[in-house]
Design a protein around this motif. Structure first.
Motif, PDB file in Angstrom:
ATOM      1  N   ALA A   1       0.837  -1.203   0.000  1.00 17.27           N
ATOM      2  CA  ALA A   1       0.000   0.000   0.000  1.00 17.27           C
ATOM      3  C   ALA A   1       0.867   1.246   0.000  1.00 17.27           C
ATOM      4  O   ALA A   1       1.865   1.330   0.716  1.00 17.27           O
ATOM      5  CB  ALA A   1      -0.917  -0.008   1.225  1.00 17.27           C
ATOM      6  N   GLY A   2       0.472   2.243  -0.811  1.00 18.86           N
ATOM      7  CA  GLY A   2       1.188   3.511  -0.840  1.00 18.86           C
ATOM      8  C   GLY A   2       2.475   3.491  -1.615  1.00 18.86           C
ATOM      9  O   GLY A   2       3.201   4.494  -1.631  1.00 18.86           O
ATOM     10  N   VAL A   3       2.773   2.383  -2.304  1.00 21.17           N
ATOM     11  CA  VAL A   3       3.995   2.279  -3.091  1.00 21.17           C
ATOM     12  C   VAL A   3       3.616   2.191  -4.562  1.00 21.17           C
ATOM     13  O   VAL A   3       2.988   1.228  -4.994  1.00 21.17           O
ATOM     14  CB  VAL A   3       4.831   1.049  -2.683  1.00 21.17           C
ATOM     15  CG1 VAL A   3       6.106   0.972  -3.524  1.00 21.17           C
ATOM     16  CG2 VAL A   3       5.177   1.114  -1.201  1.00 21.17           C
ATOM     17  N   GLN A   4       3.980   3.214  -5.340  1.00 17.09           N
ATOM     18  CA  GLN A   4       3.685   3.223  -6.764  1.00 17.09           C
ATOM     19  C   GLN A   4       4.954   2.897  -7.541  1.00 17.09           C
ATOM     20  O   GLN A   4       5.998   3.519  -7.353  1.00 17.09           O
ATOM     21  CB  GLN A   4       3.152   4.574  -7.224  1.00 17.09           C
ATOM     22  CG  GLN A   4       2.766   4.571  -8.706  1.00 17.09           C
ATOM     23  CD  GLN A   4       2.523   5.953  -9.257  1.00 17.09           C
ATOM     24  OE1 GLN A   4       2.735   6.947  -8.578  1.00 17.09           O
ATOM     25  NE2 GLN A   4       2.080   6.031 -10.506  1.00 17.09           N
ATOM     26  N   VAL A   5       4.863   1.891  -8.407  1.00 14.32           N
ATOM     27  CA  VAL A   5       5.981   1.498  -9.256  1.00 14.32           C
ATOM     28  C   VAL A   5       5.547   1.630 -10.704  1.00 14.32           C
ATOM     29  O   VAL A   5       4.595   0.987 -11.130  1.00 14.32           O
ATOM     30  CB  VAL A   5       6.439   0.051  -8.966  1.00 14.32           C
ATOM     31  CG1 VAL A   5       7.618  -0.315  -9.861  1.00 14.32           C
ATOM     32  CG2 VAL A   5       6.814  -0.111  -7.497  1.00 14.32           C
ATOM     33  N   ASN A   6       6.238   2.480 -11.446  1.00 14.88           N
ATOM     34  CA  ASN A   6       5.941   2.682 -12.861  1.00 14.88           C
ATOM     35  C   ASN A   6       7.109   2.144 -13.665  1.00 14.88           C
ATOM     36  O   ASN A   6       8.228   2.656 -13.575  1.00 14.88           O
ATOM     37  CB  ASN A   6       5.728   4.166 -13.147  1.00 14.88           C
ATOM     38  CG  ASN A   6       5.223   4.423 -14.567  1.00 14.88           C
ATOM     39  OD1 ASN A   6       5.611   3.742 -15.510  1.00 14.88           O
ATOM     40  ND2 ASN A   6       4.360   5.418 -14.718  1.00 14.88           N
ATOM     41  N   ALA A   7       6.863   1.084 -14.446  1.00 15.32           N
ATOM     42  CA  ALA A   7       7.934   0.496 -15.251  1.00 15.32           C
ATOM     43  C   ALA A   7       8.485   1.509 -16.243  1.00 15.32           C
ATOM     44  O   ALA A   7       9.663   1.460 -16.606  1.00 15.32           O
ATOM     45  CB  ALA A   7       7.427  -0.738 -15.978  1.00 15.32           C
ATOM     46  N   GLY A   8       7.636   2.449 -16.684  1.00 18.39           N
ATOM     47  CA  GLY A   8       8.088   3.504 -17.585  1.00 18.39           C
ATOM     48  C   GLY A   8       8.196   3.074 -19.022  1.00 18.39           C
ATOM     49  O   GLY A   8       7.780   3.778 -19.923  1.00 18.39           O
ATOM     50  N   THR A   9       8.766   1.898 -19.254  1.00 16.47           N
ATOM     51  CA  THR A   9       9.017   1.430 -20.603  1.00 16.47           C
ATOM     52  C   THR A   9       9.158  -0.079 -20.588  1.00 16.47           C
ATOM     53  O   THR A   9       9.431  -0.687 -19.552  1.00 16.47           O
ATOM     54  CB  THR A   9      10.299   2.076 -21.170  1.00 16.47           C
ATOM     55  OG1 THR A   9      10.572   1.537 -22.470  1.00 16.47           O
ATOM     56  CG2 THR A   9      11.492   1.785 -20.283  1.00 16.47           C
ATOM     57  N   GLY A  10       8.977  -0.672 -21.760  1.00 17.75           N
ATOM     58  CA  GLY A  10       9.186  -2.109 -21.892  1.00 17.75           C
ATOM     59  C   GLY A  10      10.604  -2.464 -22.278  1.00 17.75           C
ATOM     60  O   GLY A  10      10.925  -3.637 -22.463  1.00 17.75           O
ATOM     61  N   LYS A  11      11.487  -1.475 -22.413  1.00 17.31           N
ATOM     62  CA  LYS A  11      12.890  -1.765 -22.693  1.00 17.31           C
ATOM     63  C   LYS A  11      13.519  -2.498 -21.504  1.00 17.31           C
ATOM     64  O   LYS A  11      13.271  -2.144 -20.346  1.00 17.31           O
ATOM     65  CB  LYS A  11      13.663  -0.468 -22.949  1.00 17.31           C
ATOM     66  CG  LYS A  11      13.203   0.318 -24.163  1.00 17.31           C
ATOM     67  CD  LYS A  11      13.986   1.615 -24.271  1.00 17.31           C
ATOM     68  CE  LYS A  11      13.464   2.510 -25.372  1.00 17.31           C
ATOM     69  NZ  LYS A  11      14.164   3.815 -25.409  1.00 17.31           N
ATOM     70  N   LEU A  12      14.346  -3.470 -21.805  1.00 19.71           N
ATOM     71  CA  LEU A  12      14.963  -4.269 -20.755  1.00 19.71           C
ATOM     72  C   LEU A  12      16.071  -3.486 -20.058  1.00 19.71           C
ATOM     73  O   LEU A  12      16.848  -2.767 -20.693  1.00 19.71           O
ATOM     74  CB  LEU A  12      15.536  -5.554 -21.348  1.00 19.71           C
ATOM     75  CG  LEU A  12      14.529  -6.492 -22.020  1.00 19.71           C
ATOM     76  CD1 LEU A  12      15.243  -7.692 -22.631  1.00 19.71           C
ATOM     77  CD2 LEU A  12      13.464  -6.950 -21.026  1.00 19.71           C
ATOM     78  N   GLY A  13      16.143  -3.667 -18.737  1.00 19.10           N
ATOM     79  CA  GLY A  13      17.225  -3.075 -17.961  1.00 19.10           C
ATOM     80  C   GLY A  13      17.108  -1.593 -17.726  1.00 19.10           C
ATOM     81  O   GLY A  13      18.030  -0.968 -17.210  1.00 19.10           O
ATOM     82  N   GLN A  14      15.956  -0.991 -18.083  1.00 17.42           N
ATOM     83  CA  GLN A  14      15.781   0.445 -17.884  1.00 17.42           C
ATOM     84  C   GLN A  14      15.363   0.744 -16.441  1.00 17.42           C
ATOM     85  O   GLN A  14      14.733  -0.083 -15.775  1.00 17.42           O
ATOM     86  CB  GLN A  14      14.719   0.989 -18.825  1.00 17.42           C
ATOM     87  CG  GLN A  14      15.072   0.901 -20.288  1.00 17.42           C
ATOM     88  CD  GLN A  14      16.021   1.982 -20.747  1.00 17.42           C
ATOM     89  OE1 GLN A  14      17.198   1.718 -20.929  1.00 17.42           O
ATOM     90  NE2 GLN A  14      15.522   3.173 -20.950  1.00 17.42           N
ATOM     91  N   ALA A  15      15.691   1.936 -15.984  1.00 20.95           N
ATOM     92  CA  ALA A  15      15.327   2.367 -14.643  1.00 20.95           C
ATOM     93  C   ALA A  15      13.813   2.437 -14.497  1.00 20.95           C
ATOM     94  O   ALA A  15      13.104   2.817 -15.432  1.00 20.95           O
ATOM     95  CB  ALA A  15      15.948   3.727 -14.335  1.00 20.95           C
ATOM     96  N   MET A  16      13.339   2.063 -13.315  1.00 20.65           N
ATOM     97  CA  MET A  16      11.919   2.131 -13.016  1.00 20.65           C
ATOM     98  C   MET A  16      11.688   3.208 -11.967  1.00 20.65           C
ATOM     99  O   MET A  16      12.573   3.505 -11.151  1.00 20.65           O
ATOM    100  CB  MET A  16      11.413   0.775 -12.518  1.00 20.65           C
ATOM    101  CG  MET A  16      11.610  -0.341 -13.521  1.00 20.65           C
ATOM    102  SD  MET A  16      11.074  -1.952 -12.909  1.00 20.65           S
ATOM    103  CE  MET A  16       9.307  -1.713 -12.902  1.00 20.65           C
TER     104      MET A  16
END
Length: 1024
Positions: free
Chosen positions: A145-160
């Motif tokens: 709860a209260g933790v938002q994770v945005n992958a941002g992109t489908g590129k491998l190894g990219q920062a989230m």
């Protein structure tokens, strides 16, 4: 005499029989409903042999008399018993749904969950075993709860992007602090901005993780002082346990693909659409469509030019360029681990091979990792051990979204162009061909003619020693080393010249080396007497990190066969830098418990940092929290509905020091001085008073359990107020500079968090449990001294007082004039009495820029559901993000712009205004006209989504089928990731945040950004 001998022989024979091993059998069942328990671990503590219960709860295990058996099962309290001389031994296990005795890592120590006064979310390895991921952050999506994770992109190894209780800073980092086995690790981006930020914790194998604790409130995070404002994520790796050596082997394989197709015009539609767009532009400019100088004349010649030598007519190529950007993405993962040990020495050893292909052509990731954790008890006073994790990660990358060779930018290509140039037999766009894609580069040319590889070597090692000075009083010393070497190497040959501008080839090599040393040394005293219990921790911490960087760029290679910069005729650029930072810290914490139900905790940390001014180098970060377990009070003893109830509250201060190295110093840089002679110049204005941002946080929470803990949960209300924001502030030009980093401004976050867990059904062999998380956060900038910070494409994002970080600020689109087909925007007109009337205008320069909305979601949530029936288990994880907006102007100004340029258009543009179709929201198509393609709310849409993040079905093979092969457990499974996404967002994926913009203000942008793939994996886990 014979009688005595016979008695002696009989006695001796009985003794031998008594001392021999014999087969013990029995049944394990639930103490609550007497249901058989399948898969219970049964361990012989004496012989170190083990087994698991079968379908009917039965077990068989060889043992000598008086052996000690340990029965353990997830969700139930473990039981240790002496079997004596029994040959048949049945055991009942009590449920432990609330897990109040579960150990929670708190930073420099641990507590049982029942005694916590802070807010800490825990994710166990068992909770996420069916979510095959390559990065730790993915385990947090929808599970806390209260933790938002945005992958941002489908590129491998990219920062989230990870946000815990919102954004706490405007300019400094908002990423949490990551601590692995007690040691803060390096998480800074080391990649060039043209490539996009790498994920600095992708080197950690998720299969090695025992648990993840997320410290959210100040009471929990203040022990990390100046680096706790964004929350702290504690990662504990697996360790060996006393018992026989267990061998675990797992293999899984599958593939991914883009989950959604965006429809673009085919050749016939393209020709018809752009012919009309050109005719419309001729009408407006009063040009004769038959004239070769008209828009129509140009577009017809354009059609002919790109189709010369193809198929004889312009409408037969029909190349689906958007589909060519994607590929099927196979992946496989192999895991092997061993764990076990004796009473004094315990070990865990693991290795993994991960091989993934990205869904964008040219993207791959390979990781080889290994880990060894060892714990040894030298004597009753001394324990020592170490944890070592090694990894090598090779990432075949693609440039960031803003580069023309990003594969998704190929959607701009006209479908009239074939993939292969028939005049040369090469990919279209290859020199020396004369048929090229309109305006842009063909990213497919990079596949065999260019490379961009990032290789990372990582060593995370911690050595510790623990001294038991006397009962309850211990001293622990830890030394941690995080060595990270990252090399980025690129080469692009002559075929790619249209993208990089170098006909004879271009290459670069960039190398970063980070040496991060940490040491923690602390005492712990635990004492209970009467109705009082104390736990006191005090210690010292030191961290030193150094980053060395060097790079070289070369151009003009003898031929395409030469790929190393040593062969380049020109070394065009080269550089080397070094930076470092240090932290020295003193910390203390005291926990107190009275009558086992009144709880209190106080902590404080003094941090000194090399990143801040000489007059403000040290800061103090205190926290205090209280808890009251009401269900232990007499007035609650007769309440049969409420099984557990605890109130808790906390208040404390944390800081944010993530602003880079040396921001406080007056700096000079070497430069080519007057006449080309070497010299130096001032490059940064110093600030001796610069200090970290401070965040004061208040939390009020309640933990509860109902119906004998069939329903459990937590509810929290919090307020976070950050002061002393680190901002670039305008200063008088007489200083020689335009800005200076200062501590100015305030912002706040307010929110609600809810966690609900339910044991919905527990009947015979059928069990169903579910969990819900919900987080609501509101962010607001209180004061930045009247500054307006703009960023994003066309500066459409702002940080401004009274609003949340990164609101979209742009003209508001008002649709289409049904009489003319002109795009309309809203503007305000002041009336005769000062009143403001809202009207529309077709003149973009008259449009009012207003706040359109927020890139931050109004609420986020998750839902997990686990159903077990005999040996089958079904697991689902849903993730919900609601109320956020996405800005796709980066794509829309070209691909959804009613014929502004020759870029192929999305099929919704076919609904553009005509005299026969006046009631539409899409303006008239006009070639080379900005009829609605300007920055506005037209390109901002609701980014809310509901996503089936993970679903898996597994089956545990019967013991009788596998024990002949020496196995104690075998499990087969199939898992799907991102199987279903419900959203109104028109492009590929609502979970986006382009890597072309890397700052806190410009959030929620889509710019040819790769979507998160839909993946199906299958595999088997075996235990010996």
């Amino acid at each position: 005499m014979k009688y005595r001998i016979s008695i002696s022989i009989l006695f001796f024979s009985s003794f031998l029989c008594f001392g021999q091993n014999r087969m013990i059998s029995g049944k394990v069942y639930s103490a609550k409903d007497k249901a058989s328990l399948i898969g219970v671990n049964v361990f012989n503590k004496v012989s170190k042999q083990a087994t698991v219960t079968g379908e009917d709860g039965h077990y068989n295990l060889e043992a000598a008399p008086n052996s000690v058996f340990i029965f353990s099962y997830l969700g139930y309290s473990s039981k240790e018993v002496n079997i004596g001389n029994d040959m048949n031994f049945n055991v009942q296990l009590a449920e432990d749904l609330q897990l109040l005795s579960e150990i929670i890592v708190t930073g420099y120590g641990s507590q049982i969950k029942r005694d916590l006064t802070g807010n800490i979310s825990k994710i166990r390895a068992e909770d996420v075993k069916d979510i095959p991921v390559n990065s730790v952050e993915q385990l947090l999506q929808g599970t806390a709860a209260g933790v938002q994770v945005n992958a941002g992109t489908g590129k491998l190894g990219q920062a989230m992007q990870v946000r815990i209780r919102g954004n706490s800073s405007v300019s400094a980092s908002n990423q949490p602090l990551y601590v692995v086995d007690g040691i803060p690790i390096t998480t800074a981006n080391l990649s060039d901005i043209s490539v996009g930020a790498t994920n600095s914790i992708v080197d950690i194998n998720p299969e090695d993780i025992e648990s993840i604790e997320i410290l959210k409130d100040a009471s929990a995070a203040a022990i990390y002082g100046s680096r706790g404002s964004n929350g702290v994520i504690l990662i504990s790796t697996k360790r060996g346990k006393e018992g026989k050596t267990n061998i675990n082997f797992g293999i899984q394989f599958g593939s991914g693909k883009a989950a959604k197709k965006v429809d673009f015009l085919n050749s016939a539609q393209y020709i018809d659409y752009y012919t009309k767009a050109a005719n419309n532009s001729d009408r407006i400019d009063g040009l004769d469509p038959q004239s070769p100088d008209s828009y129509t004349g140009y577009i017809l010649s354009f059609f002919d030019a790109i189709s010369v030598g193809t198929y004889g007519t312009v409408d037969q190529a029909d190349t689906p360029w958007d589909e060519l950007a994607f590929q099927t993405a196979p992946q496989k993962q192999i895991d092997l681990s061993l764990d076990g040990g004796s009473e004094k020495t315990k070990f865990f050893v693991s290795g993994q091979v991960l091989d993934q292909t990205g869904i964008l052509v040219g993207n791959k990731l390979k990781r080889i990792s290994g880990r060894m954790n060892l714990d040894h008890q030298a004597n009753k006073y001394l324990n020592f051990g170490f944890s070592m994790g090694l990894a090598r990660t090779l990432n075949n990358r693609i440039n960031n979204d803003n580069n023309f060779d990003n594969p998704l930018q190929i959607i701009a290509a006209t479908p009239l162009s074939p993939k292969i140039d028939p005049t040369t037999g090469l990919l279209i766009g290859s020199p020396p061909g004369d048929i090229n894609l309109p305006l842009y580069y063909n990213p497919l040319l990079n596949l065999n003619n260019g490379s961009l590889n990032t290789t990372i070597h990582r060593n995370l090692t911690t050595v510790y020693g623990s001294l038991n000075i006397f009962t309850g009083f211990t001293f622990r010393s830890e030394l941690g080393i995080d060595l990270l070497n990252q090399q980025e190497e690129a080469y692009f040959n002559s075929i790619t010249q249209r993208n990089n501008g170098f006909p004879l080839g271009y290459g670069f090599n960039r190398f970063n080396r980070v040496e991060n040393y940490n040491t923690n040394n602390f005492f712990n005293y635990e004492k209970g007497f009467g109705n009082h219990d104390f736990n006191i921790t005090a210690g010292f911490s030191y961290q030193q990190s150094q980053n060395q960087f060097n790079s070289v760029t070369g151009t003009d290679f003898p031929s395409d066969a030469y790929k190393k910069i040593a062969s380049a005729a020109k070394i065009s650029r080269g550089s080397s830098t070094e930076s470092n930072f240090r932290f020295v810290s003193y910390f203390a914490r005291a926990n107190y418990k009275l009558l086992n139900r009144y709880l209190a905790s106080i902590s404080g940390r003094i941090d000194g940092s090399s990143r801040f001014g000489k007059d403000s180098r040290y800061g103090f970060f205190p926290a205090v929290s209280f808890g009251w377990i009401l269900t232990d009070e007499g007035f609650m003893s007769d309440n049969s509905q409420i099984s557990f109830l605890k109130l808790r509250t906390s208040y404390g201060r944390t800081g944010n020091a993530e602003i880079g190295d040396l921001p406080q110093l007056a700096l000079y840089s070497g430069d080519a001085g007057y006449g080309g002679f070497p010299g130096q110049r001032p490059s940064q204005l110093g600030n001796p008073d610069l200090q970290w941002e401070n965040t004061n946080q208040f939390d009020l929470g309640i933990d509860f359990g109902f119906l004998n803990d069939r329903i459990t949960g937590e509810l929290d209300l919090y307020t976070k107020k950050t002061t002393g924001l680190l901002l670039n502030v305008n200063v008088p030009a007489t200083t020689g500079f335009s800005t200076q980093i200062q501590n100015v401004g305030k912002l706040e976050n307010k929110g609600i968090e809810l966690v609900l867990n339910g044991n919905v059904l527990n009947r015979n062999n059928l069990k169903w449990s579910t969990g819900i998380t919900l987080g609501i956060n509101r962010n607001k900038i209180i004061d930045i001294q009247g500054q307006i910070i703009e960023n994003g494409f066309a500066n459409m994002s702002r940080a401004i007082e009274g609003q949340s970080i990164g609101v979209f600020f742009t003209p508001e689109y008002a649709g289409v004039d049904p009489n003319t087909g002109d795009a309309l925007w809203y503007k305000n007109i002041e009336g005769p009495n000062g009143e403001i009337d809202r009207t529309t205008t077709a003149d973009y320069s008259e449009a009012e820029r207003v706040i359109i909305g927020d890139a931050q979601p109004k609420w986020i949530g998750g839902l997990t559901s686990t159903i077990k029936y005999k040996r089958f288990e079904f697991f689902m994880l849903w993730n919900v993000v609601q109320g956020n907006l996405i800005n796709f102007y980066g794509i829309g100004q070209f691909a959804s712009a009613n014929g502004r340029y020759e870029d192929n258009q999305t099929t919704d543009q076919l609904n553009s205004w005509t005299s026969e179709n006046p009631n539409t929201n899409i303006p008239e198509a006009r070639l080379y006209y900005d009829n609605g393609a300007q920055p506005s709310s037209r390109y901002i849409r609701d980014g809310s989504f509901v996503r089936l993040r993970s679903a898996s079905l597994s089956y545990n093979l019967p013991l009788q089928c596998i024990k002949k092969a020496g196995m104690t457990q075998a499990r087969i499974f199939i898992t799907g990731l991102n199987l279903l996404t419900i959203t109104k967002y028109p492009y590929w994926d609502p979970e986006v945040n382009t890597d072309a913009l890397e700052n806190n203000v410009a959030q929620g942008y889509d710019f040819y950004t790769a979507p998160v793939p839909r993946t199906i994996m299958g595999g088997i886990n075996i235990r010996f």
